[in-house]
Design a protein around this motif. Structure first.
Motif, PDB file in Angstrom:
ATOM      1  N   GLY A  93       0.793  -1.220   0.000  1.00 21.20           N
ATOM      2  CA  GLY A  93       0.000   0.000   0.000  1.00 21.20           C
ATOM      3  C   GLY A  93       0.821   1.264   0.000  1.00 21.20           C
ATOM      4  O   GLY A  93       0.403   2.293  -0.544  1.00 21.20           O
ATOM      5  N   LEU A  94       2.010   1.219   0.610  1.00 19.42           N
ATOM      6  CA  LEU A  94       2.856   2.406   0.678  1.00 19.42           C
ATOM      7  C   LEU A  94       3.947   2.419  -0.394  1.00 19.42           C
ATOM      8  O   LEU A  94       4.765   3.346  -0.429  1.00 19.42           O
ATOM      9  N   ILE A 102       6.166   9.936   4.164  1.00 24.49           N
ATOM     10  CA  ILE A 102       5.788   8.886   5.118  1.00 24.49           C
ATOM     11  C   ILE A 102       6.409   9.206   6.469  1.00 24.49           C
ATOM     12  O   ILE A 102       7.561   9.631   6.551  1.00 24.49           O
ATOM     13  N   ARG A 103       5.650   9.001   7.535  1.00 21.14           N
ATOM     14  CA  ARG A 103       6.182   9.096   8.887  1.00 21.14           C
ATOM     15  C   ARG A 103       5.784   7.856   9.684  1.00 21.14           C
ATOM     16  O   ARG A 103       4.660   7.362   9.562  1.00 21.14           O
ATOM     17  N   ARG A 208      12.397  -0.183   4.671  1.00 17.62           N
ATOM     18  CA  ARG A 208      10.932  -0.224   4.792  1.00 17.62           C
ATOM     19  C   ARG A 208      10.449  -1.512   5.458  1.00 17.62           C
ATOM     20  O   ARG A 208       9.601  -1.468   6.353  1.00 17.62           O
ATOM     21  N   ALA A 209      10.943  -2.641   5.025  1.00 14.56           N
ATOM     22  CA  ALA A 209      10.486  -3.912   5.604  1.00 14.56           C
ATOM     23  C   ALA A 209      10.766  -3.944   7.099  1.00 14.56           C
ATOM     24  O   ALA A 209       9.910  -4.359   7.896  1.00 14.56           O
ATOM     25  N   MET A 288       1.777  10.368  -4.613  1.00 15.73           N
ATOM     26  CA  MET A 288       2.161   8.966  -4.857  1.00 15.73           C
ATOM     27  C   MET A 288       2.965   8.885  -6.154  1.00 15.73           C
ATOM     28  O   MET A 288       2.489   8.383  -7.183  1.00 15.73           O
ATOM     29  N   THR A 289       4.189   9.371  -6.084  1.00 14.47           N
ATOM     30  CA  THR A 289       5.019   9.521  -7.288  1.00 14.47           C
ATOM     31  C   THR A 289       6.170   8.542  -7.357  1.00 14.47           C
ATOM     32  O   THR A 289       6.983   8.604  -8.279  1.00 14.47           O
ATOM     33  N   ARG A 290       6.287   7.649  -6.386  1.00 12.03           N
ATOM     34  CA  ARG A 290       7.422   6.726  -6.367  1.00 12.03           C
ATOM     35  C   ARG A 290       7.211   5.619  -7.376  1.00 12.03           C
ATOM     36  O   ARG A 290       6.143   5.030  -7.468  1.00 12.03           O
ATOM     37  N   THR A 291       8.239   5.344  -8.148  1.00 15.96           N
ATOM     38  CA  THR A 291       8.199   4.247  -9.105  1.00 15.96           C
ATOM     39  C   THR A 291       9.325   3.254  -8.782  1.00 15.96           C
ATOM     40  O   THR A 291      10.398   3.636  -8.318  1.00 15.96           O
ATOM     41  N   LEU A 292       9.072   1.989  -9.024  1.00 10.17           N
ATOM     42  CA  LEU A 292      10.065   0.960  -8.758  1.00 10.17           C
ATOM     43  C   LEU A 292      10.889   0.714 -10.003  1.00 10.17           C
ATOM     44  O   LEU A 292      10.366   0.687 -11.122  1.00 10.17           O
TER      45      LEU A 292
END
Length: 293
Positions: A93-94, A102-103, A208-209, A288-292
């Motif tokens: 989701g994030l 993100i916080r 993140r994990a 939500m602009t992050r791309t993998l």
């Protein structure tokens, strides 16, 4: 042993058990517990429950001792599976959210402090509803983002106080809304709680994990907090310990009475089929602009 196919619908990049090192259930080492550790922990919980000779504890011990994973938060095996599913949902989701938006949130309100002997009377919904109302009274800003928080408790053994608190993740407008809570008396510094409201950044995406795994845990812990030295500085014990009796049994019985939905708060989103669904995706789209790669 939990067969791998039970989680084959989760991509490897979202599987906490593949992304994190093996964890000590108690102690200092962080990570993710193995199937063997969870099974062994359930066996130990059965042993401790049986020693109490309390009727309801013995009934719970029978369920925890079964070969199949019991459907209760009192089971380490069950919570391992819940943590895998929940962690995957958070990572998924994030994923589109850059770390700058993100916080990581920790909230220890004064109202969460209760005598451990009164645990069984505590309704988790009361704690989370109080938090929801506090946030609803803040400025909604542009209405973007989400807040997901999970309730747990920690025992301070010398005082016999359980501190109910939440660990969560916030994005978009919920970051500023949470900042407004600093003005409330519930989040003013007090003895043994120097920072009742914490909003922390994610240092790098590779973590993140690890940091998201902290939101939902498979156990409650005991941690000594007190004054030491000539200056009476407040120190927190770093190593985590199992709760003493009768609190350990009370904790398991309390967890058995409740469910994941009882200890989870979702604002600006909901959980549907193990997926986080934003209430209004259009409001969050600009962030939500992050791309993998």
């Amino acid at each position: 042993m939990t067969p791998y196919y039970r989680f084959d619908d989760i991509p490897d990049r979202h599987r906490l058990d593949l992304l994190l090192p093996q964890q000590k259930i108690y102690g200092k080492k962080s990570g993710f517990e193995s199937e063997e550790q969870s099974a062994a922990e359930d066996i130990e919980r059965v042993r401790l429950l049986e020693v109490t000779n309390r009727k309801e504890a013995l009934a719970l011990a029978c369920r925890l001792g079964g070969e199949r994973t019991p459907q209760t938060m009192a089971s380490s095996r069950f919570m391992r599976e819940a943590r895998l599913r929940f962690g995957a949902s958070i990572l998924d989701g994030l994923e589109p959210w850059p770390k700058e938006h993100i916080r990581l949130v920790t909230q220890l309100p004064r109202s969460g402090e209760v005598r451990a002997k009164h645990l069984i009377d505590q309704n988790p919904r009361d704690h989370l509803e109080r938090l929801r109302q506090q946030i609803n009274r803040t400025d909604p800003g542009d209405g973007s983002g989400l807040l997901i928080s999970v309730l747990e408790a920690e025992l301070e053994p010398n005082s016999g106080v359980l501190r109910f608190h939440t660990h969560g993740v916030a994005t978009g407008s919920y970051i500023n809304r949470l900042r407004e809570l600093h003005d409330l008396g519930a989040y003013k510094a007090r003895a043994q709680v120097a920072k009742p409201l914490q909003l922390n950044r994610i240092n790098d995406d590779d973590s993140r994990a690890r940091v998201f795994s902290y939101l939902l845990k498979s156990f409650w812990k005991k941690r000594w907090i007190g004054s030491v030295g000539d200056d009476s500085a407040v120190k927190r014990e770093r190593e985590l310990h199992r709760l003493d009796e009768p609190y350990h049994t009370d904790m398991l019985l309390w967890l058995d009475r409740h469910s994941m939905s009882n200890i989870s708060l979702y604002m600006g989103c909901r959980m549907r089929n193990s997926k986080i669904v934003l209430t209004d995706p259009q409001l969050s789209a600009p962030y939500m602009t992050r791309t993998l790669t």
